[in-house]
Write a protein that holds these residues in place. Structure first.
Motif, short mmCIF file in Angstrom:
data_model
loop_
_atom_site.label_atom_id
_atom_site.label_comp_id
_atom_site.label_asym_id
_atom_site.label_seq_id
_atom_site.Cartn_x
_atom_site.Cartn_y
_atom_site.Cartn_z
N ALA A 1 2.83 -3.42 -5.20
CA ALA A 1 2.03 -2.97 -6.34
C ALA A 1 2.09 -3.95 -7.50
O ALA A 1 3.12 -4.60 -7.75
CB ALA A 1 2.50 -1.60 -6.79
N ALA A 2 1.00 -4.01 -8.25
CA ALA A 2 0.94 -4.88 -9.43
C ALA A 2 1.83 -4.36 -10.55
O ALA A 2 2.34 -5.13 -11.36
CB ALA A 2 -0.51 -4.99 -9.91
N PHE A 3 2.03 -3.04 -10.58
CA PHE A 3 2.89 -2.43 -11.60
C PHE A 3 3.91 -1.54 -10.88
O PHE A 3 3.70 -0.32 -10.74
CB PHE A 3 2.04 -1.61 -12.59
CG PHE A 3 1.06 -2.43 -13.36
CD1 PHE A 3 1.41 -3.03 -14.55
CD2 PHE A 3 -0.22 -2.63 -12.86
CE1 PHE A 3 0.50 -3.80 -15.26
CE2 PHE A 3 -1.14 -3.40 -13.56
CZ PHE A 3 -0.77 -3.99 -14.76
N GLY B 1 -15.06 -5.27 -9.47
CA GLY B 1 -14.67 -6.67 -9.54
C GLY B 1 -13.23 -6.89 -9.12
O GLY B 1 -12.91 -7.87 -8.44
N TYR B 2 -12.36 -5.95 -9.49
CA TYR B 2 -10.94 -6.06 -9.11
C TYR B 2 -10.78 -5.95 -7.60
O TYR B 2 -9.97 -6.67 -6.99
CB TYR B 2 -10.15 -4.96 -9.81
CG TYR B 2 -8.66 -5.03 -9.58
CD1 TYR B 2 -7.85 -5.89 -10.32
CD2 TYR B 2 -8.05 -4.22 -8.62
CE1 TYR B 2 -6.47 -5.95 -10.11
CE2 TYR B 2 -6.68 -4.27 -8.40
CZ TYR B 2 -5.90 -5.14 -9.15
OH TYR B 2 -4.54 -5.19 -8.92
N LEU C 1 -7.25 -5.53 -0.66
CA LEU C 1 -6.26 -4.58 -0.15
C LEU C 1 -5.74 -3.63 -1.23
O LEU C 1 -4.90 -2.78 -0.96
CB LEU C 1 -5.08 -5.33 0.48
CG LEU C 1 -5.41 -6.21 1.68
CD1 LEU C 1 -4.16 -6.88 2.22
CD2 LEU C 1 -6.09 -5.39 2.79
N GLY C 2 -6.24 -3.77 -2.45
CA GLY C 2 -5.84 -2.89 -3.54
C GLY C 2 -4.64 -3.43 -4.32
O GLY C 2 -3.91 -4.30 -3.85
N GLY C 3 -4.45 -2.86 -5.49
CA GLY C 3 -3.35 -3.29 -6.34
C GLY C 3 -2.22 -2.31 -6.43
O GLY C 3 -1.31 -2.47 -7.27
N GLY C 4 -2.23 -1.26 -5.59
CA GLY C 4 -1.17 -0.26 -5.64
C GLY C 4 -1.46 0.79 -6.71
O GLY C 4 -2.41 0.67 -7.50
N PHE C 5 -0.64 1.83 -6.73
CA PHE C 5 -0.83 2.91 -7.69
C PHE C 5 -0.83 2.38 -9.12
O PHE C 5 -0.06 1.49 -9.48
CB PHE C 5 0.26 3.96 -7.53
CG PHE C 5 0.21 4.70 -6.22
CD1 PHE C 5 -0.96 5.29 -5.79
CD2 PHE C 5 1.34 4.82 -5.43
CE1 PHE C 5 -1.02 5.98 -4.59
CE2 PHE C 5 1.30 5.52 -4.23
CZ PHE C 5 0.11 6.09 -3.80
N GLU D 1 -6.71 1.12 -6.18
CA GLU D 1 -5.31 1.20 -5.79
C GLU D 1 -5.07 0.86 -4.32
O GLU D 1 -4.06 0.24 -3.99
CB GLU D 1 -4.79 2.61 -6.09
CG GLU D 1 -4.77 2.93 -7.58
CD GLU D 1 -4.21 4.29 -7.88
OE1 GLU D 1 -3.95 4.59 -9.07
OE2 GLU D 1 -4.02 5.10 -6.95
N GLN D 2 -5.98 1.28 -3.44
CA GLN D 2 -5.78 1.07 -2.00
C GLN D 2 -6.81 0.14 -1.38
O GLN D 2 -6.77 -0.08 -0.16
CB GLN D 2 -5.81 2.43 -1.27
CG GLN D 2 -4.96 3.50 -1.89
CD GLN D 2 -3.50 3.11 -2.08
OE1 GLN D 2 -2.97 2.29 -1.32
NE2 GLN D 2 -2.85 3.64 -3.10
N GLY D 3 -7.70 -0.39 -2.19
CA GLY D 3 -8.67 -1.35 -1.67
C GLY D 3 -9.70 -0.69 -0.75
O GLY D 3 -9.81 0.52 -0.66
#
Length: 456
Positions: free
Chosen positions: A93-95, A292-293, A299-303, A349-351
């Motif tokens: 996750a990004a955070f 855009g993200y 694959l998403g950035g996580g919660f 979050e999950q792409g």
């Protein structure tokens, strides 16, 4: 005193589970929805009642409950895949800190939904689970409805059982869920056996529905108004006298408008004019950023990946009329704004993979309930059966939730996955009990062997 009462009620449910382990499943449903540990003031907050009921439900099924008729469905496999995928994105996750906080309750919601259908082996168990869900949500809705009648409502000001703006106690979420349980409450009133239909049951059901309809008024949530409209249209499919129903609904709406607070009417009026509403403009900007993200992070950035967003947009305000009409544009900069949509919540979050799994899970549930409606509806008296009625109610509740999810980030809301678990349980039950009889009915008759010729 309140703590002792809540603990006594939970203790009674757990004690009853020693004789009937399925009651521990019902206890967890009640605790997960109502959150009594947050309602109390002291003792109950120090006891992990949710974890105790969660472990008891699983242990009771594994060690004490029967397994005959339990089936693992394809949709349970989809939820398992989504659970594993969410775990993977949480690791990257990004955070990380906020992601792990959200993971703490998401995995329990998914795991319980995977487990729930295994316990729903009989009609009584299906009915009991629906009853506990309706009454648990009704506990919150009735409280909010009473406060709305006595002037305690307003956007962001309605105080429910818990003084916090999260989970089912957030205005837009409880407005959506309260409307979702209306078709389930009607099904219980028609087909219930725990509380058999009579004037008392129908009276309580009418009061509960009224309280649920008051929740969007009390919270000032525009999402609730949209959900009411969607449910009204869906009910046209299942009512017997459609024109009478449509006319009565129109008259009820016209009669209710004069009694609605002016603040509520003004807020509902902003649905059409999103450019002048900062909240709506923020949502559109967040959704555009999320797309855009997702392109940059498929694959998403996580919660809680939304914390990375930052954007600038303009709002338009119109004042005056005719020649004195003036249009004012304001530039607004926002950072770390939530998705305000379950679909974009999944995407960010999950792409694309996580969104695809989630959408597949929802679409398959609607299709399964429609197939049950179609198959049972062809039988003589099938549309009066409890199976047809429950499939219809679950489908209506599911559609209402998915419409509300367009405007609220409730993709992992435990209530949604409880609906999915009920659908899986009903699907398995009907296939197990109806298909063998259907195959036997249409099985071609085998020719009887000829009798041997008499001896000469």
């Amino acid at each position: 005193m309140l703590d002792l009462f809540l603990l006594g009620f939970i203790g009674l449910l757990l004690a009853c589970g020693l004789k009937r382990p399925f009651i521990w499943v019902l206890a967890y449903i009640y605790i997960d929805i109502v959150a009594p540990q947050k309602i109390g003031w002291s003792i109950i907050q120090a006891i992990p009642v949710s974890l105790i009921a969660f472990l008891a439900a699983f242990a009771g099924w594994v060690l004490l409950d029967g397994k005959k008729g339990s089936r693992f469905t394809f949709r349970q496999g989809l939820m398992l895949a989504l659970l594993l995928y969410c775990g993977m994105t949480t690791l990257t996750a990004a955070f990380p800190d906020s992601a792990w906080d959200k993971w703490d309750w998401v995995w329990k919601a998914l795991l319980f939904a995977i487990f729930l259908p295994l316990t729903l082996r009989t009609k009584l168990r299906l009915e009991a689970a629906v009853l506990f869900i309706v009454l648990a949500v009704g506990t919150i809705a009735i409280n909010g409805g009473i406060k709305t009648i006595f002037g305690g409502g307003g956007y962001g000001t309605l105080s429910l059982l818990v003084d916090e703006n999260a989970g089912l106690y957030e205005g837009s979420i409880i407005s959506t869920v309260a409307i979702c349980i209306i078709p389930l409450a009607l099904w219980l009133a028609r087909h219930g056996t725990i509380f058999k239909p009579d004037w008392k049951v129908w009276g309580f059901t009418a009061g509960l529905i009224f309280a649920c309809l008051l929740i969007p008024v009390g919270t000032g949530a525009r999402t609730g108004l949209v959900c009411i409209a969607v449910l009204g249209v869906l009910l046209l499919r299942s009512v017997r006298y459609r024109f009478v129903y449509a006319g009565a609904a129109a008259l009820a709406m016209m009669a209710a408008i004069p009694f609605l607070p002016q603040s509520y009417l003004e807020r509902m009026g902003t649905i059409a004019g999103y450019e002048s509403d900062q909240s709506a403009s923020t949502r559109l900007a967040v959704w555009e950023w999320t797309i855009g993200y997702a392109k940059a992070n498929p694959l998403g950035g996580g919660f809680d990946a939304y914390r990375a967003n930052s954007f600038t947009y303009q709002t338009r305000t119109v004042s005056g009329e005719g020649a004195s009409r003036q249009v004012t544009y304001n530039t607004v900069t926002e950072e770390g704004r939530a998705y305000h949509s379950s679909y974009f919540e999944l995407l960010g979050e999950q792409g694309w993979i996580g969104l695809g799994l989630w959408l597949w899970l929802q679409a398959l549930g609607l299709w399964h309930m429609e197939r049950l409606r179609w198959r049972l509806g062809k039988l003589e008296g099938g549309k009066r059966s409890w199976q047809w009625g429950l499939a219809t109610a679950l489908q209506q509740a599911h559609i209402v939730f998915l419409v509300g999810a367009l405007f609220v980030g409730i993709a992992y809301q435990p209530f949604l996955f409880m609906l999915v678990g009920l659908q899986c349980g009903l699907w398995s039950y009907v296939r197990r009990t109806e298909e063998p009889a259907s195959r036997a009915k249409f099985k071609p008759c085998e020719p009887k062997p000829e009798a041997p010729a008499p001896a000469a």
